[in-house]
Design a protein around this motif. Structure first.
Motif, mmCIF file in Angstrom:
data_model
loop_
_atom_site.group_PDB
_atom_site.id
_atom_site.type_symbol
_atom_site.label_atom_id
_atom_site.label_comp_id
_atom_site.label_asym_id
_atom_site.label_seq_id
_atom_site.Cartn_x
_atom_site.Cartn_y
_atom_site.Cartn_z
ATOM 1 N N GLN A 468 0.847 -1.195 0.000
ATOM 2 C CA GLN A 468 0.000 0.000 0.000
ATOM 3 C C GLN A 468 0.887 1.251 0.000
ATOM 4 N N LEU A 469 0.526 2.240 -0.793
ATOM 5 C CA LEU A 469 1.306 3.485 -0.807
ATOM 6 C C LEU A 469 0.788 4.430 0.277
ATOM 7 N N LEU A 470 1.719 5.086 0.977
ATOM 8 C CA LEU A 470 1.307 6.074 1.994
ATOM 9 C C LEU A 470 0.602 7.244 1.338
ATOM 10 N N PHE A 471 1.176 7.691 0.228
ATOM 11 C CA PHE A 471 0.579 8.811 -0.494
ATOM 12 C C PHE A 471 0.217 8.353 -1.894
ATOM 13 N N PRO A 472 -1.084 8.147 -2.128
ATOM 14 C CA PRO A 472 -1.495 7.699 -3.454
ATOM 15 C C PRO A 472 -0.968 8.658 -4.528
ATOM 16 N N GLU A 473 -0.584 8.102 -5.674
ATOM 17 C CA GLU A 473 -0.095 8.938 -6.768
ATOM 18 C C GLU A 473 -1.187 9.056 -7.823
ATOM 19 N N VAL A 474 -1.223 10.207 -8.480
ATOM 20 C CA VAL A 474 -2.251 10.422 -9.493
ATOM 21 C C VAL A 474 -1.641 10.274 -10.888
ATOM 22 N N LEU A 475 -2.336 9.526 -11.705
ATOM 23 C CA LEU A 475 -1.857 9.255 -13.054
ATOM 24 C C LEU A 475 -2.855 9.862 -14.039
ATOM 25 N N ALA A 476 -2.441 10.919 -14.752
ATOM 26 C CA ALA A 476 -3.318 11.533 -15.746
ATOM 27 C C ALA A 476 -2.922 11.014 -17.119
ATOM 28 N N LEU A 477 -3.924 10.667 -17.909
ATOM 29 C CA LEU A 477 -3.623 10.036 -19.193
ATOM 30 C C LEU A 477 -4.460 10.624 -20.313
ATOM 31 N N PRO A 478 -3.918 10.634 -21.535
ATOM 32 C CA PRO A 478 -4.745 10.983 -22.686
ATOM 33 C C PRO A 478 -5.797 9.898 -22.909
ATOM 34 N N ARG A 479 -6.872 10.262 -23.615
ATOM 35 C CA ARG A 479 -8.012 9.360 -23.794
ATOM 36 C C ARG A 479 -7.651 7.963 -24.282
ATOM 37 N N ASN A 480 -6.801 7.912 -25.320
ATOM 38 C CA ASN A 480 -6.527 6.582 -25.890
ATOM 39 C C ASN A 480 -5.824 5.687 -24.870
ATOM 40 N N GLU A 481 -4.989 6.302 -24.031
ATOM 41 C CA GLU A 481 -4.306 5.485 -23.036
ATOM 42 C C GLU A 481 -5.236 5.101 -21.890
ATOM 43 N N MET A 482 -6.256 5.909 -21.652
ATOM 44 C CA MET A 482 -7.249 5.539 -20.638
ATOM 45 C C MET A 482 -7.906 4.220 -21.044
ATOM 46 N N ALA A 483 -8.269 4.138 -22.333
ATOM 47 C CA ALA A 483 -8.939 2.925 -22.823
ATOM 48 C C ALA A 483 -8.007 1.723 -22.666
ATOM 49 N N LEU A 484 -6.757 1.952 -23.007
ATOM 50 C CA LEU A 484 -5.783 0.868 -22.905
ATOM 51 C C LEU A 484 -5.629 0.426 -21.457
ATOM 52 N N LEU A 485 -5.516 1.428 -20.570
ATOM 53 C CA LEU A 485 -5.336 1.086 -19.155
ATOM 54 C C LEU A 485 -6.528 0.278 -18.644
ATOM 55 N N SER A 486 -7.735 0.676 -19.058
ATOM 56 C CA SER A 486 -8.876 -0.064 -18.524
ATOM 57 C C SER A 486 -8.894 -1.493 -19.077
ATOM 58 N N THR A 487 -8.341 -1.689 -20.276
ATOM 59 C CA THR A 487 -8.279 -3.049 -20.821
ATOM 60 C C THR A 487 -7.342 -3.936 -20.003
ATOM 61 N N ILE A 488 -6.195 -3.379 -19.632
ATOM 62 C CA ILE A 488 -5.219 -4.240 -18.954
ATOM 63 C C ILE A 488 -5.328 -4.156 -17.436
ATOM 64 N N LEU A 489 -6.287 -3.330 -16.964
ATOM 65 C CA LEU A 489 -6.408 -3.119 -15.525
ATOM 66 C C LEU A 489 -6.549 -4.400 -14.695
ATOM 67 N N PRO A 490 -7.423 -5.344 -15.132
ATOM 68 C CA PRO A 490 -7.550 -6.553 -14.307
ATOM 69 C C PRO A 490 -6.215 -7.258 -14.095
ATOM 70 N N ASP A 491 -5.365 -7.262 -15.113
ATOM 71 C CA ASP A 491 -4.070 -7.921 -14.964
ATOM 72 C C ASP A 491 -3.149 -7.125 -14.051
ATOM 73 N N LEU A 492 -3.235 -5.796 -14.140
ATOM 74 C CA LEU A 492 -2.416 -4.977 -13.238
ATOM 75 C C LEU A 492 -2.833 -5.242 -11.794
ATOM 76 N N GLN A 493 -4.141 -5.422 -11.594
ATOM 77 C CA GLN A 493 -4.617 -5.702 -10.229
ATOM 78 C C GLN A 493 -4.137 -7.065 -9.750
ATOM 79 N N THR A 494 -4.188 -8.036 -10.657
ATOM 80 C CA THR A 494 -3.704 -9.375 -10.281
ATOM 81 C C THR A 494 -2.262 -9.325 -9.821
ATOM 82 N N ILE A 495 -1.486 -8.473 -10.480
ATOM 83 C CA ILE A 495 -0.068 -8.495 -10.182
ATOM 84 C C ILE A 495 0.280 -7.626 -8.973
ATOM 85 N N GLY A 496 -0.716 -6.916 -8.429
ATOM 86 C CA GLY A 496 -0.462 -6.220 -7.168
ATOM 87 C C GLY A 496 -0.675 -4.710 -7.198
ATOM 88 N N PHE A 497 -1.141 -4.157 -8.314
ATOM 89 C CA PHE A 497 -1.454 -2.730 -8.323
ATOM 90 C C PHE A 497 -2.833 -2.506 -7.723
#
Ligand code: ADP
Ligand code: MG
Length: 603
Positions: A468-497
């Motif tokens: 767990q991070l003490l201070f959450p970090e904010v990640l701002a992304l352009p639209r196309n990368e938002m879509a990409l992030l949401s696609t791979i999000l479940p795997d990022l969560q599996t790996i510990g994000f």
């Protein structure tokens, strides 16, 4: 007020479609597999604009009744299993009853179908899960499905599609995976009115020739030798390239029970069988078919998954390696040796499980370099030794101590015995003495290889540990990368994000995989996104590889770091336990061996 409600089918189907139908190639796979399950003898695939505007599959299979035609598009409607128990004896390609509803959720489908016993057929039209019409029609026996404007109602998916060239290549790759295991079925592939493949029914060998051969050249398959081994556990057959015909770019295909699979571990078995026979950056081409009782492999539950687990991987590794080696030994120009008098090389097999010892012998005098002395002068003089160049020092165990069964292959158990301390040099390399010479190891890359294996394991089998991070970090992304992030999000969560969406264009990162706890989170995630985009990783398997590799590179010890003796020993022994430790997953050299010969030559 109650707030839970059931999703309408059209929404549920669209969500499922995201899993099953990722691109035109996955749609092709599902449709062609259905045709094969319906016992078609000729399957025609007609494509326009790499499947974007049209993907049509016409078969002469058993067809469907009026009622079944309609039911086929309902979720979990299948004629192939009735109960969960059936899953374990499955021999058909599909069984989840998800393909057709998924396809019709994201495209415009028109289907005609007729059974041999019916006089008239059925025409059915569905657009984006919405029923348009069903009519009686006249049509040939079999099924004709036309999928138009794929992803017409899912702009994000449409945008994910690559150039026509790439998508067509994906379609053909999927097509090859299927046609190579169904040589008795004729196939046609037409793209924008051009016939790319016309494959008549025939044998496996004829099919390989028809797909990869060039009529103007020598037969493609003449550069292959046949392999064939039957054991109680598994039967292995197919074709492997003659060493002198190998090239840098290889066609490498494994199939199990009529299905294409990827299997890095078995690939290693084939490569090991070729060790010493190929120049450094050459790869063996092969088409290898496994037949095994369905109970001893992991049922392919996920439709896009091409990696399959076997219950007895080590035994099969050895059977496969012996089988390839035997085939390579057979076509030697040297006179055949009588195995009995020359002392056949028995390949021991672990005895746990119902494994019979494979009846395989290898010609120990086979020397693939006889005919090519000019090319490999030094190897040619070594004969039998040359065959095993690159094999572990413990190879003598194979020959003289059949009881030392488990310790035969590099990286599997502990065959790579390090003969003493591990030194560090220039804060960059590790040097480890071994019976056959000195191993020079690139410390950063070694750690990348070790971590990559660990992350891949977490992505496929377990959950990664999160910090767990003490201070959450904010990640701002352009639209196309938002879509990409949401696609791979479940795997990022599996790996510990631990990542959560904050606004339409930002995420907050609250936790990261424990291995990178000391890194700043935002650049790590940005690097992952960048890699997934750059490498064109658009199947789950591919983006998982990029996530694992990217994280491994972020987390690996850098060059310029001094390691303690314990750390050095630990890193080296973990590295040598990997099935493939000589290179990083992206092909960089990790280990270099300076052999005793070479050291001797210096004095
Ligand atoms: P699954 O293949 O997993 O059963 P699908 O959604 O792909 O699920 O297909 C649903 C059903 O529709 C199949 O079980 C089969 O009965 C029928 N079907 C689909 N395609 C064909 C075809 N080309 N010929 C005959 N029947 C088909
Ligand atoms: Mg199916």
């Amino acid at each position: 007020m109650d707030i839970i409600h059931l999703l309408p089918d059209s929404v549920a189907n669209q969500i499922a479609a995201g899993e099953v139908i990722q691109r035109p190639a996955s749609c092709l796979k599902e449709l062609v597999e259905n045709s094969l399950d319906a016992h078609a003898t000729h399957v025609r695939v007609i494509v326009r604009d790499a499947g974007r505007t049209l993907l049509q599959v016409i078969d002469d299979g058993i067809g469907m009744s009026e009622m079944d035609a309609r039911l086929a598009f309902e979720r979990h409607a299948t004629s192939k299993i009735r109960e969960a128990q059936d899953l374990f004896s499955l021999r058909t390609m599909g069984f989840r009853g998800e393909a057709l509803p998924s396809i019709c959720a994201v495209s415009q489908v028109e289907m005609t179908t007729r059974r041999a016993e019916d006089e008239t057929g059925t025409l059915l039209e569905i657009h984006g899960s919405e029923f348009i019409r069903q009519e009686v029609c006249s049509c040939p026996v079999g099924t004709n499905i036309k999928v138009s404007n794929l992803f017409f109602n899912v702009p994000v998916r449409r945008k994910f599609l690559k150039t026509d060239q790439t998508e067509l290549r994906n379609l053909l790759t999927e097509f090859y995976h299927i046609v190579l295991v169904y040589p008795k079925v004729a196939f046609t592939f037409v793209h924008n009115d051009e016939i790319l493949h016309e494959l008549p029914a025939g044998t496996e060998k004829q099919r390989i020739e028809a797909v990869f051969g060039n009529p103007k050249r020598n037969a493609y398959t003449s550069s292959f030798v046949e392999i064939k081994t039957e054991t109680e556990l598994v039967s292995v057959s197919g074709f492997v390239v003659k060493p002198e015909s190998a090239t840098r770019k290889a066609e490498q295909y494994f199939f199990v029970n009529g299905r294409y699979m990827r299997h890095p571990y078995f690939l290693k078995a084939v490569q090991t069988a070729y060790s010493g026979m190929l120049p450094n950056d050459y790869q063996p081409s092969f088409f290898i078919y496994f037949n095994i009782s369905p109970e001893s492999i992991d049922v392919n539950i996920h439709p896009t998954k091409t990696e399959i687990k076997f219950a007895d991987e080590q035994a099969i590794f050895q059977i496969l390696m012996a089988s390839v080696r035997e085939a390579l030994g057979k076509f030697t120009l040297a006179p055949q040796i009588d195995f009995d008098t020359a002392g056949a090389l028995d390949i021991p097999v672990p005895t746990d499980g119902p494994v019979s010892r494979p009846q395989v012998s290898v010609d120990p005098h086979y020397n693939p370099f006889h005919a090519r002395n000019a090319v490999y002068p030094d190897k040619a003089s070594k004969g039998w030794e040359g065959l095993y160049e690159g094999m572990p020092a413990s190879r003598e165990h194979v020959i003289t101590e059949p009881q030392a069964q488990e310790h035969i292959f590099p990286g599997l158990q502990e065959p790579e015995v390090i003969a003493g301390p591990v030194w560090q040099f220039d804060e960059r390399y590790l040097i480890a003495p071994r019976a056959d010479g000195l191993l020079f190891i690139h410390q950063h890359r070694a750690h990348v290889a070790v971590l990559y294996a660990q992350f891949m394991d977490q992505l496929t089998h377990t959950q990664g540990a999160m910090q767990q991070l003490l201070f959450p970090e904010v990640l701002a992304l352009p639209r196309n990368e938002m879509a990409l992030l949401s696609t791979i999000l479940p795997d990022l969560q599996t790996i510990g994000f631990d990542i959560e969406q904050l606004s339409p264009d930002s995420y907050s990162i609250q936790g990261v995989p424990a291995q990178i706890a000391d890194r700043s989170a935002v650049p790590v995630v940005q690097e992952i996104l960048l890699r997934v985009q750059e490498r064109d990783a658009n199947t789950r398997e591919e983006w998982r590889e990029q996530i694992a590799l990217s994280l491994a590179e972020s987390a690996a010890i850098p060059t310029g770091k001094t390691l303690t003796e314990n750390e050095r020993q630990d890193l080296v022994s973990r590295l040598l336990r990997l099935p493939q430790y000589t290179r990083t997953p992206d092909g960089k050299t990790v280990v270099s061996l300076i052999g005793n010969d070479e050291i001797g030559r210096r004095f």
